[in-house]
Design an enzyme around this catalytic site. Sequence first.
Site, PDB file in Angstrom:
ATOM      1  CG  HIS A  70      33.255  45.170  39.715  1.00 37.16           C
ATOM      2  ND1 HIS A  70      33.865  45.548  40.881  1.00 37.16           N
ATOM      3  CD2 HIS A  70      32.217  46.038  39.538  1.00 37.16           C
ATOM      4  CE1 HIS A  70      33.236  46.599  41.398  1.00 37.16           C
ATOM      5  NE2 HIS A  70      32.232  46.913  40.605  1.00 37.16           N
ATOM      6  CB  THR A  72      33.451  37.059  39.236  1.00 35.08           C
ATOM      7  OG1 THR A  72      34.066  36.137  38.315  1.00 35.08           O
ATOM      8  CG2 THR A  72      32.171  37.620  38.632  1.00 35.08           C
ATOM      9  CD  GLU A 135      31.632  41.636  40.369  1.00 32.99           C
ATOM     10  OE1 GLU A 135      32.523  41.102  39.688  1.00 32.99           O
ATOM     11  OE2 GLU A 135      31.833  42.164  41.477  1.00 32.99           O
ATOM     12  CG  HIS A 173      36.449  47.483  41.887  1.00 31.82           C
ATOM     13  ND1 HIS A 173      36.254  46.298  42.555  1.00 31.82           N
ATOM     14  CD2 HIS A 173      36.325  48.467  42.820  1.00 31.82           C
ATOM     15  CE1 HIS A 173      36.016  46.569  43.838  1.00 31.82           C
ATOM     16  NE2 HIS A 173      36.054  47.862  44.018  1.00 31.82           N
ATOM     17  CG  ASP A 183      37.841  44.182  39.882  1.00 32.44           C
ATOM     18  OD1 ASP A 183      38.519  44.829  40.701  1.00 32.44           O
ATOM     19  OD2 ASP A 183      36.607  44.069  39.963  1.00 32.44           O
TER      20      ASP A 183
END
Length: 269
Positions: A70, A72, A135, A173, A183
């Site tokens: 991912h 953020t 992340e 993701h 992302d």
Amino acid sequence: MMKLRVEITLFNCSRDGGAVRARARGRIAAALLGVLICACAPLPQYTALPAVQYPSANFNERRPSFVILHHTGNADATRALGTLTRASAEVSAHYLIERGGKLVYLVDELKRAWHAGPAYWGGELDMNSASIGIELDNDGAEPYADAQIETLLALLADLKERYRIAAANFIGHGDIAPGRKVDPGVNFPWKRLAERGFGLWCDPPYEAVPPGLDAGTLLGAFGYDISNNEAAISAFNRHFAGVESRRITEEGRSRLYCLVLRKRLGSGG
Ligand SMILES: [Zn+2]
């Protein structure tokens, strides 16, 4: 120097606990420094049904089989960490990697972090249960920092080795939630990761796609949710061509066919 011999013996459990203990005493008498580990502790019982316990010693821990990457979407890691740890936000990930390369551990790897949301990949719907979520501190428009990618590569190598994660199962993701998430975005260096065995990649020349295999069929075969064909194509283009586009080119279709074959063969590290 005196040598100590330590013997570790694993006994299968049985309903006949007395017989197991008798064998254990005999073993200890024979080997004065023996260490006995008996796997006969009662199992934690989760079902309310009246199940009789008959424990087996033949098991190990469940392990995640995917890594989901991912970004953020935040301008700095402090803000992202606030969101990822605030109870009311109801989102988390196992790790966050800051722009400077610092690795932050947020959720026990063996627990179910809340990073995927509604998702689908290759028939799997509960991606949170099946994956480690990472992340990356990135606002979605900027290039990924080199120090951050170096830390990511080290973490991926560690996870891949410990959990035996297939190369094809390092995805984004945006791949598992097309139309809802983008992302880690078009700037993410997927090819660089694939060269290290994290994710698949194909470069030309490509072999001819057999007649009748359209993009939707191939996207579904690769793993994408094809309930929205344009969203799936966009996700594929973002990941494998580094562009935002809802149309697939002939070259893209050939690349996709190559990826489907590569995944089927289990190659890519
Ligand atoms: Zn995400």
